[in-house]
Enzyme design. Structure first.
Site, PDB file in Angstrom:
ATOM      1  N   CYS A 263      41.283  35.454  38.446  1.00 45.57           N
ATOM      2  CA  CYS A 263      40.726  34.857  37.674  1.00 45.57           C
ATOM      3  C   CYS A 263      39.517  34.903  36.924  1.00 45.57           C
ATOM      4  O   CYS A 263      39.146  35.297  36.119  1.00 45.57           O
ATOM      5  CB  CYS A 263      41.198  33.254  38.020  1.00 45.57           C
ATOM      6  SG  CYS A 263      42.566  33.265  38.809  1.00 45.57           S
TER       7      CYS A 263
ATOM      8  N   ASP B 163      61.845  33.445  36.367  1.00 45.54           N
ATOM      9  CA  ASP B 163      61.329  34.141  36.358  1.00 45.54           C
ATOM     10  C   ASP B 163      61.680  36.010  36.012  1.00 45.54           C
ATOM     11  O   ASP B 163      62.946  35.813  36.626  1.00 45.54           O
ATOM     12  CB  ASP B 163      60.397  34.971  37.495  1.00 45.54           C
ATOM     13  CG  ASP B 163      58.971  35.706  37.838  1.00 45.54           C
ATOM     14  OD1 ASP B 163      57.712  35.168  37.791  1.00 45.54           O
ATOM     15  OD2 ASP B 163      59.538  36.639  37.533  1.00 45.54           O
TER      16      ASP B 163
HETATM   17  C1  UGA Z   1      38.696  29.620  40.017  1.00 47.47           C
HETATM   18  C2  UGA Z   1      38.751  27.872  39.974  1.00 47.47           C
HETATM   19  O1  UGA Z   1      37.947  28.219  40.657  1.00 47.47           O
HETATM   20  C3  UGA Z   1      39.960  27.415  39.436  1.00 47.47           C
HETATM   21  O2  UGA Z   1      39.219  26.309  38.801  1.00 47.47           O
HETATM   22  C4  UGA Z   1      40.806  28.250  37.979  1.00 47.47           C
HETATM   23  O3  UGA Z   1      42.316  27.907  38.103  1.00 47.47           O
HETATM   24  C5  UGA Z   1      40.915  29.906  38.694  1.00 47.47           C
HETATM   25  O4  UGA Z   1      40.143  29.894  38.990  1.00 47.47           O
HETATM   26  C6  UGA Z   1      41.995  30.376  37.761  1.00 47.47           C
HETATM   27  O5  UGA Z   1      41.487  30.518  37.030  1.00 47.47           O
HETATM   28  O6  UGA Z   1      43.006  30.716  37.768  1.00 47.47           O
HETATM   29  P1  UGA Z   1      40.272  30.794  42.117  1.00 47.47           P
HETATM   30  O7  UGA Z   1      40.352  31.872  41.677  1.00 47.47           O
HETATM   31  O8  UGA Z   1      41.427  30.834  42.914  1.00 47.47           O
HETATM   32  O9  UGA Z   1      40.019  30.094  41.191  1.00 47.47           O
HETATM   33  O10 UGA Z   1      38.897  30.812  42.918  1.00 47.47           O
HETATM   34  P2  UGA Z   1      37.309  30.134  43.445  1.00 47.47           P
HETATM   35  O11 UGA Z   1      37.831  29.508  44.433  1.00 47.47           O
HETATM   36  O12 UGA Z   1      37.269  29.810  42.463  1.00 47.47           O
HETATM   37  O13 UGA Z   1      36.451  31.532  44.255  1.00 47.47           O
HETATM   38  C7  UGA Z   1      36.687  32.283  43.274  1.00 47.47           C
HETATM   39  C8  UGA Z   1      35.714  33.495  43.999  1.00 47.47           C
HETATM   40  O14 UGA Z   1      34.337  33.391  43.819  1.00 47.47           O
HETATM   41  C9  UGA Z   1      35.688  34.550  45.022  1.00 47.47           C
HETATM   42  O15 UGA Z   1      35.361  35.339  44.998  1.00 47.47           O
HETATM   43  C10 UGA Z   1      35.135  33.358  45.651  1.00 47.47           C
HETATM   44  O16 UGA Z   1      34.808  34.385  46.632  1.00 47.47           O
HETATM   45  C11 UGA Z   1      33.741  33.513  45.051  1.00 47.47           C
HETATM   46  N1  UGA Z   1      32.819  32.178  45.174  1.00 47.47           N
HETATM   47  C12 UGA Z   1      33.385  30.634  45.265  1.00 47.47           C
HETATM   48  C13 UGA Z   1      31.578  32.605  45.679  1.00 47.47           C
HETATM   49  O17 UGA Z   1      30.667  33.918  45.833  1.00 47.47           O
HETATM   50  N2  UGA Z   1      30.574  31.617  46.160  1.00 47.47           N
HETATM   51  C14 UGA Z   1      31.043  30.536  46.284  1.00 47.47           C
HETATM   52  O18 UGA Z   1      29.954  29.146  45.990  1.00 47.47           O
HETATM   53  C15 UGA Z   1      31.805  30.125  45.541  1.00 47.47           C
END
Ligand code: UGA
Length: 443
Positions: free
Chosen positions: A267, A32
């Site tokens: 993301c 890094d």
């Molecule tokens: C997301 C994707 O799920 C991963 O597969 C991907 O690799 C990653 O982005 C990336 O591009 O690096 P992440 O950002 O860690 O992962 O989080 P998520 O679990 O997807 O949640 C994203 C957002 O959606 C959070 O703010 C969560 O609170 C919200 N969310 C999730 C909802 O509002 N409702 C749901 O039912 C699920």
């Protein structure tokens, strides 16, 4: 001799990938440009919160299988079978498009040192067409020329589950332009494919697009149920019951169908915007026009949350004390990038309330971004004298808290559940006014 792997960029993705590759038995060198981060990792300390990663990192730093550096020269001299690019691709300031400056910097920094044939696999989320462009640049800059082969291997890990998602992913996607790159990636992931993880082999553009499409689909699913929440509120329905009923249809499924404050983080929001921008460049902007609506629905949830909170403050935030539970963009993470919780907290502060935030892990990161908010060390400290509590990130701790105990600390028993994760019944039984997005006022 064990295969050698280098991992360039040691943020959430790279640090996890490096530690997990060491766990699979490889010799790993992480790199890094941030010397502070590398010093911490070399000490066996993870510079952010990710469950289970500390143990894995410490284990492999101690075994000597995992080392870190800030030098491209050292990375090139390591003799890696595969160099993984794991740097971030944020949103460009003032635009929708992805900012590829960190990915480009890796190519410019690494290529001049590559004098032996090798494979470089990008894991960062990039617009379709990036890999082909980078491959040309490697061929121009590297002494090994066309001996440096580029592949794209998108990452699907979720923060909070990063280690499990890396060691036991739902699937692996490898985009390749040559048999040699395919063989190298098949070799490195053999421990996972042998254990039954499906691998989809594609061309470069398809691999890039799979990741764009996955995040677009997940965002759409969340905004779909949040649009239903808006309709439920207008029609007097209950979106939680609606979501449950939909979830039993195997074609729909219940995951990512939890209504609430919507998606944030480093993301989904920036990825759907970059996807739209790229579609525009490719002349197919209409194909992704719906993502604009997905983004709008998501942003409206934050405004609606502030409105609900104001209602609970009898129409004005002036002079009111508002307690906010949660600052991270989701539970089990200390990441506050584009956090819906902090966005709501900050806009309520600007409307005249005194806002106190508590998050089990993200207070420090939140305070760097929003130093004018007040921060408490515990959930109960945050609610002292509060007129209303806003539950904005669904940490387990908040679900387990006893409403009867909380009642002793507030000035008014009012709670708004932005994540539909608390037990409405339990809070109402303890004498609270419980409100939530997309659900009827009582019952
Ligand atoms: C997301 C994707 O799920 C991963 O597969 C991907 O690799 C990653 O982005 C990336 O591009 O690096 P992440 O950002 O860690 O992962 O989080 P998520 O679990 O997807 O949640 C994203 C957002 O959606 C959070 O703010 C969560 O609170 C919200 N969310 C999730 C909802 O509002 N409702 C749901 O039912 C699920």
């Amino acid at each position: 001799m064990a295969a050698r792997i280098s991992v360039i960029g040691t943020g959430y993705l790279g640090a996890t990938h490096a530690a997990c590759m060491a766990e699979l038995g490889y010799e790993v060198l992480g790199m890094d440009v941030d010397a502070g981060k590398i010093a911490m990792l070399t000490d066996g300390t993870v510079p952010f919160y990710e469950p289970g990663l500390d143990e894995l990192l410490a284990k492999h730093v101690a075994s000597g299988r995992l080392r870190f550096t800030t030098s491209y020269q050292e990375v090139a001299g390591f003799g890696a079978d595969i160099h993984f690019i794991c740097v971030n691709t944020p949103q460009r300031k003032g635009e929708y498009a992805a900012d590829l400056r960190y990915v480009d910097a890796v190519v410019e920094g690494l290529a001049p040192h590559l004098d032996q044939p090798t494979v470089v696999a990008g894991k960062s989320t990039v617009p379709a067409g990036t890999a082909v462009r980078l491959a040309e640049r490697f061929a121009e800059l590297a002494p090994a020329g066309a001996g440096v082969e580029l592949a794209w291997n998108p990452e699907f890990l979720r923060e909070g589950f990063a280690v499990g998602d890396t060691l036991r992913p739902d699937r692996l996607v490898i985009g390749v332009a040559s048999a040699r790159a395919e063989a190298a990636l098949r070799d490195v992931y053999a421990p996972l494919t042998d254990a039954g993880v499906p691998m989809v082999v594609t061309d470069l553009a398809t691999a890039e697009l799979v990741k764009n499409a996955a995040n677009a689909f997940l965002s759409t699913k969340i905004s779909f149920i949040n649009a239903m929440a808006e309709v439920c509120e207008a029609a007097g329905g209950d979106v939680m019951k609606l979501s449950e009923a939909l979830s039993y249809d195997a074609r729909i499924g219940g995951r990512f169908l939890v209504p609430g404050l919507g998606f944030g983080g480093g993301c989904l929001p920036k990825d759907i915007r970059a996807f739209m921008a790229r579609a525009g460049e490719l002349g197919v902007d209409q194909a992704l026009a719906f993502l604009k609506e997905v983004d709008e629905i998501n942003m409206r949830r934050r405004v609606r949350m502030v409105d609900l909170a104001r209602e609970q403050c009898d129409g004005s935030f002036l002079g009111k004390r508002v307690a906010v539970w949660g600052a991270a963009f989701k539970p089990d993470s200390d990441d506050v990038r584009d956090s819906p919780a902090l966005n709501v907290a900050a806009s309520i502060l600007l409307q005249g309330a005194q806002v106190t935030v508590y998050d089990p892990k993200a207070n420090d990161n939140a305070a760097k971004l929003f130093p004018t908010l007040a921060y408490a060390d515990t959930a109960l400290e945050a609610v002292q004298g509060a007129h209303v509590i806003l539950h904005l990130t669904e940490w387990r701790e908040f679900r387990e808290i006893d409403p009867v105990v909380v009642a002793e600390h507030v000035s008014s028993r009012r709670i708004v559940d932005g994540r539909n994760a608390l037990s409405a019944e339990q809070w109402r039984e303890a004498g609270w006014t419980y409100r939530a997005l997309g659900r009827p006022v009582a019952g």
